[in-house]
Write an enzyme that holds these catalytic residues in place. Structure first.
Site, PDB file in Angstrom:
ATOM      1  N   ASP A   1      61.358  12.827 -54.280  1.00  0.00           N
ATOM      2  CA  ASP A   1      60.518  11.480 -53.916  1.00  0.00           C
ATOM      3  C   ASP A   1      59.083  11.577 -53.315  1.00  0.00           C
ATOM      4  O   ASP A   1      58.741  10.497 -52.622  1.00  0.00           O
ATOM      5  CB  ASP A   1      61.495  10.581 -53.106  1.00  0.00           C
ATOM      6  CG  ASP A   1      61.980  11.048 -51.932  1.00  0.00           C
ATOM      7  OD1 ASP A   1      61.771  12.151 -51.664  1.00  0.00           O
ATOM      8  OD2 ASP A   1      62.415  10.377 -50.998  1.00  0.00           O
TER       9      ASP A   1
ATOM     10  N   THR B   1      62.676  18.767 -51.646  1.00  0.00           N
ATOM     11  CA  THR B   1      63.762  17.867 -51.504  1.00  0.00           C
ATOM     12  C   THR B   1      64.527  17.390 -52.749  1.00  0.00           C
ATOM     13  O   THR B   1      64.185  17.615 -53.700  1.00  0.00           O
ATOM     14  CB  THR B   1      63.262  16.414 -50.886  1.00  0.00           C
ATOM     15  OG1 THR B   1      64.212  15.355 -51.203  1.00  0.00           O
ATOM     16  CG2 THR B   1      61.842  15.808 -51.760  1.00  0.00           C
TER      17      THR B   1
ATOM     18  N   ARG C   1      57.328  11.288 -32.222  1.00  0.00           N
ATOM     19  CA  ARG C   1      58.126  10.516 -31.954  1.00  0.00           C
ATOM     20  C   ARG C   1      59.464  11.284 -31.720  1.00  0.00           C
ATOM     21  O   ARG C   1      60.387  11.202 -32.391  1.00  0.00           O
ATOM     22  CB  ARG C   1      58.383   9.568 -32.732  1.00  0.00           C
ATOM     23  CG  ARG C   1      59.075   8.141 -32.177  1.00  0.00           C
ATOM     24  CD  ARG C   1      59.150   6.921 -33.397  1.00  0.00           C
ATOM     25  NE  ARG C   1      59.715   5.954 -32.821  1.00  0.00           N
ATOM     26  CZ  ARG C   1      60.959   5.649 -33.112  1.00  0.00           C
ATOM     27  NH1 ARG C   1      61.802   6.608 -33.873  1.00  0.00           N
ATOM     28  NH2 ARG C   1      61.677   4.721 -32.630  1.00  0.00           N
TER      29      ARG C   1
ATOM     30  N   GLY D   1      65.924  17.545 -44.285  1.00  0.00           N
ATOM     31  CA  GLY D   1      67.188  17.873 -44.960  1.00  0.00           C
ATOM     32  C   GLY D   1      67.178  19.083 -45.694  1.00  0.00           C
ATOM     33  O   GLY D   1      65.877  19.532 -46.372  1.00  0.00           O
TER      34      GLY D   1
ATOM     35  N   ARG E   1      68.362   8.522 -51.437  1.00  0.00           N
ATOM     36  CA  ARG E   1      67.695   7.739 -50.579  1.00  0.00           C
ATOM     37  C   ARG E   1      67.080   6.419 -51.359  1.00  0.00           C
ATOM     38  O   ARG E   1      67.886   5.810 -52.187  1.00  0.00           O
ATOM     39  CB  ARG E   1      66.519   7.985 -49.520  1.00  0.00           C
ATOM     40  CG  ARG E   1      66.974   9.083 -48.531  1.00  0.00           C
ATOM     41  CD  ARG E   1      66.013   9.228 -47.754  1.00  0.00           C
ATOM     42  NE  ARG E   1      64.906   9.910 -48.219  1.00  0.00           N
ATOM     43  CZ  ARG E   1      63.707  10.064 -47.568  1.00  0.00           C
ATOM     44  NH1 ARG E   1      63.514   9.574 -46.505  1.00  0.00           N
ATOM     45  NH2 ARG E   1      62.536  10.578 -48.205  1.00  0.00           N
TER      46      ARG E   1
ATOM     47  N   GLN F   1      75.504  18.116 -52.791  1.00  0.00           N
ATOM     48  CA  GLN F   1      74.339  18.151 -53.612  1.00  0.00           C
ATOM     49  C   GLN F   1      73.150  18.972 -53.032  1.00  0.00           C
ATOM     50  O   GLN F   1      72.219  19.365 -53.603  1.00  0.00           O
ATOM     51  CB  GLN F   1      73.911  16.564 -53.892  1.00  0.00           C
ATOM     52  CG  GLN F   1      74.860  15.855 -54.567  1.00  0.00           C
ATOM     53  CD  GLN F   1      74.579  14.219 -54.412  1.00  0.00           C
ATOM     54  OE1 GLN F   1      73.910  13.683 -55.318  1.00  0.00           O
ATOM     55  NE2 GLN F   1      75.222  13.976 -53.323  1.00  0.00           N
ATOM     56  N   ARG F   2      73.349  19.035 -51.727  1.00  0.00           N
ATOM     57  CA  ARG F   2      72.297  20.044 -51.071  1.00  0.00           C
ATOM     58  C   ARG F   2      72.605  21.423 -51.057  1.00  0.00           C
ATOM     59  O   ARG F   2      71.671  22.046 -50.601  1.00  0.00           O
ATOM     60  CB  ARG F   2      71.933  19.257 -49.849  1.00  0.00           C
ATOM     61  CG  ARG F   2      71.372  17.984 -49.443  1.00  0.00           C
ATOM     62  CD  ARG F   2      70.324  17.709 -48.686  1.00  0.00           C
ATOM     63  NE  ARG F   2      70.776  18.126 -47.333  1.00  0.00           N
ATOM     64  CZ  ARG F   2      70.712  17.073 -46.318  1.00  0.00           C
ATOM     65  NH1 ARG F   2      70.627  16.008 -46.443  1.00  0.00           N
ATOM     66  NH2 ARG F   2      71.045  17.534 -45.100  1.00  0.00           N
TER      67      ARG F   2
ATOM     68  N   ASP G   1      59.126  14.045 -47.550  1.00  0.00           N
ATOM     69  CA  ASP G   1      57.965  13.018 -46.995  1.00  0.00           C
ATOM     70  C   ASP G   1      57.908  12.877 -45.621  1.00  0.00           C
ATOM     71  O   ASP G   1      57.085  12.597 -44.902  1.00  0.00           O
ATOM     72  CB  ASP G   1      58.314  11.762 -47.739  1.00  0.00           C
ATOM     73  CG  ASP G   1      59.523  11.089 -47.264  1.00  0.00           C
ATOM     74  OD1 ASP G   1      60.483  11.714 -46.928  1.00  0.00           O
ATOM     75  OD2 ASP G   1      59.695   9.904 -47.633  1.00  0.00           O
ATOM     76  N   GLY G   2      59.124  13.158 -44.723  1.00  0.00           N
ATOM     77  CA  GLY G   2      59.194  12.769 -43.405  1.00  0.00           C
ATOM     78  C   GLY G   2      58.288  14.068 -42.741  1.00  0.00           C
ATOM     79  O   GLY G   2      57.499  13.701 -41.893  1.00  0.00           O
TER      80      GLY G   2
ATOM     81  N   LYS H   1      65.432  15.463 -37.198  1.00  0.00           N
ATOM     82  CA  LYS H   1      65.257  14.731 -35.946  1.00  0.00           C
ATOM     83  C   LYS H   1      64.149  14.905 -35.143  1.00  0.00           C
ATOM     84  O   LYS H   1      64.325  14.448 -34.000  1.00  0.00           O
ATOM     85  CB  LYS H   1      66.697  14.740 -35.188  1.00  0.00           C
ATOM     86  CG  LYS H   1      67.785  14.099 -36.064  1.00  0.00           C
ATOM     87  CD  LYS H   1      68.975  13.820 -34.882  1.00  0.00           C
ATOM     88  CE  LYS H   1      69.873  14.863 -35.035  1.00  0.00           C
ATOM     89  NZ  LYS H   1      71.098  14.659 -34.064  1.00  0.00           N
TER      90      LYS H   1
ATOM     91  N   ASP I   1      65.687  14.689 -53.261  1.00  0.00           N
ATOM     92  CA  ASP I   1      65.370  13.477 -53.830  1.00  0.00           C
ATOM     93  C   ASP I   1      64.266  13.297 -54.956  1.00  0.00           C
ATOM     94  O   ASP I   1      64.014  12.193 -55.305  1.00  0.00           O
ATOM     95  CB  ASP I   1      65.058  12.640 -52.585  1.00  0.00           C
ATOM     96  CG  ASP I   1      66.099  12.622 -51.408  1.00  0.00           C
ATOM     97  OD1 ASP I   1      67.408  12.832 -51.997  1.00  0.00           O
ATOM     98  OD2 ASP I   1      65.701  12.382 -50.290  1.00  0.00           O
TER      99      ASP I   1
HETATM  100  O1  F6P Z   1      66.725  13.604 -47.980  1.00  0.00           O
HETATM  101  C1  F6P Z   1      67.805  14.231 -48.743  1.00  0.00           C
HETATM  102  C2  F6P Z   1      69.024  13.562 -48.302  1.00  0.00           C
HETATM  103  O2  F6P Z   1      70.241  14.187 -48.714  1.00  0.00           O
HETATM  104  C3  F6P Z   1      69.099  12.240 -48.826  1.00  0.00           C
HETATM  105  O3  F6P Z   1      69.410  12.278 -50.255  1.00  0.00           O
HETATM  106  C4  F6P Z   1      70.109  11.569 -47.997  1.00  0.00           C
HETATM  107  O4  F6P Z   1      70.139  10.030 -48.054  1.00  0.00           O
HETATM  108  C5  F6P Z   1      70.056  12.090 -46.680  1.00  0.00           C
HETATM  109  O5  F6P Z   1      69.118  13.317 -46.887  1.00  0.00           O
HETATM  110  C6  F6P Z   1      71.003  12.334 -45.899  1.00  0.00           C
HETATM  111  O6  F6P Z   1      70.759  12.786 -44.508  1.00  0.00           O
HETATM  112  P1  F6P Z   1      71.744  13.556 -43.529  1.00  0.00           P
HETATM  113  O7  F6P Z   1      71.691  15.009 -43.897  1.00  0.00           O
HETATM  114  O8  F6P Z   1      71.125  13.361 -41.997  1.00  0.00           O
HETATM  115  O9  F6P Z   1      73.033  12.827 -43.715  1.00  0.00           O
END
Ligand code: F6P
Length: 368
Positions: free
Chosen positions: A149, A145, A85, A17, A191, A294-295, A123-124, A80, A147
């Site tokens: 985390d 991130t 995978r 993300g 998350r 938030q992003r 992390d991913g 993705k 998050d």
């Molecule tokens: O990891 C960042 C994040 O914004 C999380 O806080 C949230 O759960 C997830 O990505 C949302 O993902 P997407 O952009 O795929 O909806």
């Protein structure tokens, strides 16, 4: 091991993300690589997807000029595209068919002559990077991130800006809650980790903070709202993590992204709680899901500085031939850890975190 003299060309990608500060890292890495070390820098498009599809272009000083304050990523990203995978098609039952395409990545890295790749991700992305390292691709990681985390670092860039954004939103909700005498829930991303909710909730003076690490008791939350109401406090602000769950319950899932290696997207717990609290307390309630706001946006000053320092630390690791390491923050100092050590792990709020103690000490409800 590679050393500064043996490196000639590096790649850089942003995975997972997006978050504020990605461009600041791209700028720092590219400028330091060109000016200090004389390396070529290649921008890999859309995270690991660019490595899988062999899409990349050379970055010049001009390409990274004037991007420090810009949100998002000039390289694009994807959450993705894990090479081990990767969804290559759809089965007759509609489910995605996954394949390990790591060898394709290894081929493209060799074909393009990349001596190492700077991987900016959470992390991913670091889990995917650890697998690329096992296949001989030299990498260094930069922790991002909202998050916060990622294991082994106490801070990721992007988090501080997201805290500012969520805090401002909570402050704005405060005024409406107060004017209309309502219980207002604000759902915050993160998350399975409550960092963003805990920090923005504390910063905005929320009355209730619900995080995934402390499953909540609905009765406790309702009693707290009613008590405030009896004591003449005409409103209650509840900051709730998207991953929060009732004691003995499960998190609320918003959607399943089938072609993603981490398919569950959380969301909606504030709406569930909003109904439940209204029914039980007969107080007027409203829920707001902050979502991707938030992003977005420009990184705050602290994130611009942090992202620049992280980017520089990544180039230093490359120059010293200290490969396959993730830049990290430990006790307020920039250091580095093995990427393999952070793969497939998440850093959640520990039960003895001082902010939880502070919240309890000043009478906040954590739903426990
Ligand atoms: O990891 C960042 C994040 O914004 C999380 O806080 C949230 O759960 C997830 O990505 C949302 O993902 P997407 O952009 O795929 O909806």
């Amino acid at each position: 091991m590679a050393s500064s003299s043996s490196l000639r060309r590096i790649g850089i990608l942003t995975g997972g993300g997006d978050c504020p500060g990605l461009n600041a890292v791209i700028r720092a890495v590219t400028k330091a690589a060109i000016l200090r070390y004389g390396w070529e820098v290649w921008g890999i498009e859309d995270g690991f997807l660019g490595l899988i599809r062999n899409r990349m272009h050379r970055l010049s000083m001009a390409d990274v000029s004037n991007i420090l304050t810009r949100g998002g990523t000039i390289l694009g990203t994807s959450n993705k595209a894990d090479p081990s995978r990767f969804a290559v098609g759809t089965a007759p039952d509609g489910k995605p068919v996954f394949e390990d395409v790591t060898n394709r990545v290894v081929e493209h890295v060799a074909e393009r002559g990349l001596d190492a790749v700077v991987v900016i991700g959470g992390d991913g992305t670091m889990s995917g990077t650890a697998r690329l390292i096992q296949h001989g691709v030299h990498c260094v990681g930069v922790p991002k991130t909202i998050d916060n985390d990622l294991m082994s670092t106490e801070l990721t860039f992007g988090f501080l800006t997201a805290v500012e954004t969520a805090t401002e939103a909570l402050d704005r909700i405060h005024t409406t809650a107060s004017s209309h005498h309502r219980v207002m829930l604000v759902e915050i991303m993160g998350r399975n980790a409550g960092w963003l909710t805990l920090h923005s909730g504390m910063a905005s003076g929320a009355d209730v903070i619900l995080i995934p690490e402390i499953p909540y008791d609905l009765n406790v939350v309702c009693d707290y709202c009613l008590r405030r109401s009896r004591e003449g406090k005409s409103f209650t602000i509840i900051a709730v993590s998207e991953g929060a769950r009732a004691r003995g319950g499960k998190p609320v899932v918003d959607r399943v992204v089938h072609d993603s290696p981490d398919p569950i997207r959380l969301g909606g717990v504030s709406e569930v709680l909003c109904e439940q609290i209204a029914q039980r307390t007969h107080l007027e309630t409203r829920a707001t899901i902050l979502g991707h706001v938030q992003r977005g946006g420009t990184p705050c000053a602290a994130d611009r500085v942090l992202a620049t320092e992280f980017g520089l630390a990544a180039t230093r690791l490359l120059a010293e031939g200290r490969l396959n390491r993730l830049v990290a923050m430990c006790n307020g100092r920039i250091t580095d850890v093995e990427i393999a050590d952070v793969a497939d792990k998440q850093r959640t709020v520990p039960p003895d975190h001082p902010l939880l103690d502070a919240a309890r000490a000043i009478g906040l409800c954590l739903g426990e």
